[in-house]
Design a protein around this motif. Sequence first.
Motif, PDB file in Angstrom:
ATOM      1  N   GLY A 169      23.853  66.083  69.902  1.00 34.87           N
ATOM      2  CA  GLY A 169      24.465  66.278  68.562  1.00 34.87           C
ATOM      3  C   GLY A 169      25.739  65.461  68.579  1.00 34.87           C
ATOM      4  N   ASP A 170      26.289  65.040  69.395  1.00 39.72           N
ATOM      5  CA  ASP A 170      27.268  64.124  69.585  1.00 39.72           C
ATOM      6  C   ASP A 170      26.530  62.568  69.430  1.00 39.72           C
ATOM      7  N   VAL A 171      26.512  62.352  68.159  1.00 41.69           N
ATOM      8  CA  VAL A 171      25.784  60.959  67.601  1.00 41.69           C
ATOM      9  C   VAL A 171      26.339  59.568  68.132  1.00 41.69           C
ATOM     10  N   ASP A 172      27.471  59.534  68.480  1.00 42.16           N
ATOM     11  CA  ASP A 172      28.316  58.505  68.878  1.00 42.16           C
ATOM     12  C   ASP A 172      27.890  58.036  70.539  1.00 42.16           C
ATOM     13  N   ALA A 173      28.375  59.338  71.063  1.00 49.37           N
ATOM     14  CA  ALA A 173      28.009  59.186  72.746  1.00 49.37           C
ATOM     15  C   ALA A 173      26.674  59.063  72.806  1.00 49.37           C
ATOM     16  N   ASP A 174      25.668  59.778  72.072  1.00 50.20           N
ATOM     17  CA  ASP A 174      24.205  59.569  72.364  1.00 50.20           C
ATOM     18  C   ASP A 174      23.685  57.979  72.207  1.00 50.20           C
ATOM     19  N   MET A 175      24.003  57.670  71.027  1.00 54.18           N
ATOM     20  CA  MET A 175      23.791  56.369  70.576  1.00 54.18           C
ATOM     21  C   MET A 175      23.874  55.147  71.617  1.00 54.18           C
ATOM     22  N   ALA A 176      25.304  55.546  72.136  1.00 52.35           N
ATOM     23  CA  ALA A 176      25.731  54.610  73.346  1.00 52.35           C
ATOM     24  C   ALA A 176      24.795  54.362  74.221  1.00 52.35           C
ATOM     25  N   GLU A 177      24.520  55.719  74.895  1.00 50.40           N
ATOM     26  CA  GLU A 177      23.701  56.026  76.091  1.00 50.40           C
ATOM     27  C   GLU A 177      22.338  55.383  75.798  1.00 50.40           C
ATOM     28  N   ILE A 178      21.785  55.387  74.534  1.00 47.68           N
ATOM     29  CA  ILE A 178      20.371  55.058  74.259  1.00 47.68           C
ATOM     30  C   ILE A 178      20.320  53.594  74.281  1.00 47.68           C
ATOM     31  N   LYS A 179      21.287  52.988  73.591  1.00 47.36           N
ATOM     32  CA  LYS A 179      21.290  51.500  73.534  1.00 47.36           C
ATOM     33  C   LYS A 179      21.583  50.703  75.117  1.00 47.36           C
ATOM     34  N   ARG A 180      22.398  51.530  75.805  1.00 52.86           N
ATOM     35  CA  ARG A 180      22.418  51.061  77.061  1.00 52.86           C
ATOM     36  C   ARG A 180      21.053  50.891  77.625  1.00 52.86           C
ATOM     37  N   TYR A 181      20.321  51.965  77.549  1.00 51.98           N
ATOM     38  CA  TYR A 181      18.836  51.808  78.320  1.00 51.98           C
ATOM     39  C   TYR A 181      18.021  50.821  77.530  1.00 51.98           C
ATOM     40  N   TYR A 182      18.244  50.407  76.496  1.00 47.97           N
ATOM     41  CA  TYR A 182      17.597  49.328  75.676  1.00 47.97           C
ATOM     42  C   TYR A 182      17.945  48.026  75.903  1.00 47.97           C
ATOM     43  N   ALA A 183      19.186  47.867  76.363  1.00 50.01           N
ATOM     44  CA  ALA A 183      19.799  46.525  76.893  1.00 50.01           C
ATOM     45  C   ALA A 183      18.816  45.684  77.901  1.00 50.01           C
ATOM     46  N   GLN A 184      17.879  46.502  78.539  1.00 53.52           N
ATOM     47  CA  GLN A 184      17.055  45.410  79.496  1.00 53.52           C
ATOM     48  C   GLN A 184      15.868  45.172  79.022  1.00 53.52           C
ATOM     49  N   TYR A 185      15.440  45.258  77.692  1.00 55.67           N
ATOM     50  CA  TYR A 185      14.234  44.879  77.008  1.00 55.67           C
ATOM     51  C   TYR A 185      14.582  43.776  75.798  1.00 55.67           C
ATOM     52  N   LYS A 186      13.462  42.770  75.765  1.00 54.36           N
ATOM     53  CA  LYS A 186      13.640  41.877  74.685  1.00 54.36           C
ATOM     54  C   LYS A 186      12.364  41.773  73.847  1.00 54.36           C
ATOM     55  N   GLY A 187      12.833  41.819  72.366  1.00 51.05           N
ATOM     56  CA  GLY A 187      11.551  41.502  71.622  1.00 51.05           C
ATOM     57  C   GLY A 187      11.079  40.324  71.471  1.00 51.05           C
ATOM     58  N   LYS A 188       9.886  40.240  70.598  1.00 53.56           N
ATOM     59  CA  LYS A 188       9.455  38.904  70.570  1.00 53.56           C
ATOM     60  C   LYS A 188      10.397  37.614  70.075  1.00 53.56           C
ATOM     61  N   ASN A 189      11.250  38.016  69.011  1.00 56.42           N
ATOM     62  CA  ASN A 189      12.450  37.240  68.536  1.00 56.42           C
ATOM     63  C   ASN A 189      13.744  38.028  68.950  1.00 56.42           C
ATOM     64  N   ALA A 190      14.118  37.561  70.232  1.00 54.39           N
ATOM     65  CA  ALA A 190      14.973  38.211  71.111  1.00 54.39           C
ATOM     66  C   ALA A 190      16.223  38.139  70.297  1.00 54.39           C
ATOM     67  N   SER A 191      16.606  37.280  69.754  1.00 53.72           N
ATOM     68  CA  SER A 191      17.946  36.841  69.098  1.00 53.72           C
ATOM     69  C   SER A 191      18.210  38.020  67.753  1.00 53.72           C
ATOM     70  N   GLN A 192      17.174  38.637  67.332  1.00 57.57           N
ATOM     71  CA  GLN A 192      17.338  39.491  66.160  1.00 57.57           C
ATOM     72  C   GLN A 192      17.515  40.958  66.664  1.00 57.57           C
ATOM     73  N   PHE A 193      17.732  41.169  68.149  1.00 58.10           N
ATOM     74  CA  PHE A 193      17.726  42.634  68.561  1.00 58.10           C
ATOM     75  C   PHE A 193      19.040  42.517  69.387  1.00 58.10           C
ATOM     76  N   THR A 194      19.975  43.687  68.673  1.00 56.77           N
ATOM     77  CA  THR A 194      21.297  43.909  69.435  1.00 56.77           C
ATOM     78  C   THR A 194      21.261  45.262  69.914  1.00 56.77           C
ATOM     79  N   HIS A 195      21.718  45.545  71.053  1.00 60.43           N
ATOM     80  CA  HIS A 195      21.940  47.077  71.612  1.00 60.43           C
ATOM     81  C   HIS A 195      23.141  47.341  71.780  1.00 60.43           C
ATOM     82  N   GLU A 196      24.195  46.593  71.250  1.00 61.22           N
ATOM     83  CA  GLU A 196      25.761  46.859  71.133  1.00 61.22           C
ATOM     84  C   GLU A 196      26.026  47.685  70.184  1.00 61.22           C
TER      85      GLU A 196
END
Length: 196
Positions: A169-196
């Motif tokens: 329910g703490d959207v800011d903290a949870d989204m930060a944690e989720i985005k940290r997890y996705y930092a390790q992955y790259k899409g087909k057009n990697a420059s279009q994806f940001t996890h920050e």
Amino acid sequence: MHRTIFTTPVVSSLLRGFSLAWLRLAGWTVQGALPEQARKSVFIAAPHTSNWDLPYTLFAAFALRLTPYWMGKASIFKFPFGGLMRFLGGIPVDRSKSNNLVAASADALNAADGPVQLIVPPEGTRSKTIYWKTGFYWIAVTAKLPIVMAYMDYPRKLVGLGPLFMPTGDVDADMAEIKRYYAQYKGKNASQFTHE
């Protein structure tokens, strides 16, 4: 939820075999499995940077024996492809109208008789975006369901299911944690994806 290619017995079995063979031949590795407690869940689909994400997602869904549904812009559901898109698990979304998509999605998930996984790309578009939309998060909170962190990594040719995430329910903290997890992955057009 409406009938899809994933819930059509003979067709889904044949396409699972085809999907496994195609992914193997293309050099992709499918990882993970859907835990029992996530039979009803919300999937993050990230990174989402290319039209190729849809076929790879469908192949992976067959390989992992999922029952996925996904939301797409209403324009792709027009004739002549509307029926096909729905059969592939698509649910049309009219982005021009202000409606309570979160509540409707949560109600549909809870009302479904069997397993259902709602796939939502947090970017909301294939184009580069700085901010992730939080619709997937609030659908999970409202429906009291886990979030499955599904991923696709083009450089390493990995597709699969990561850990479950229970939103607090703490959207800011949870989204930060989720985005940290996705930092390790790259899409087909990697420059279009940001996890920050």
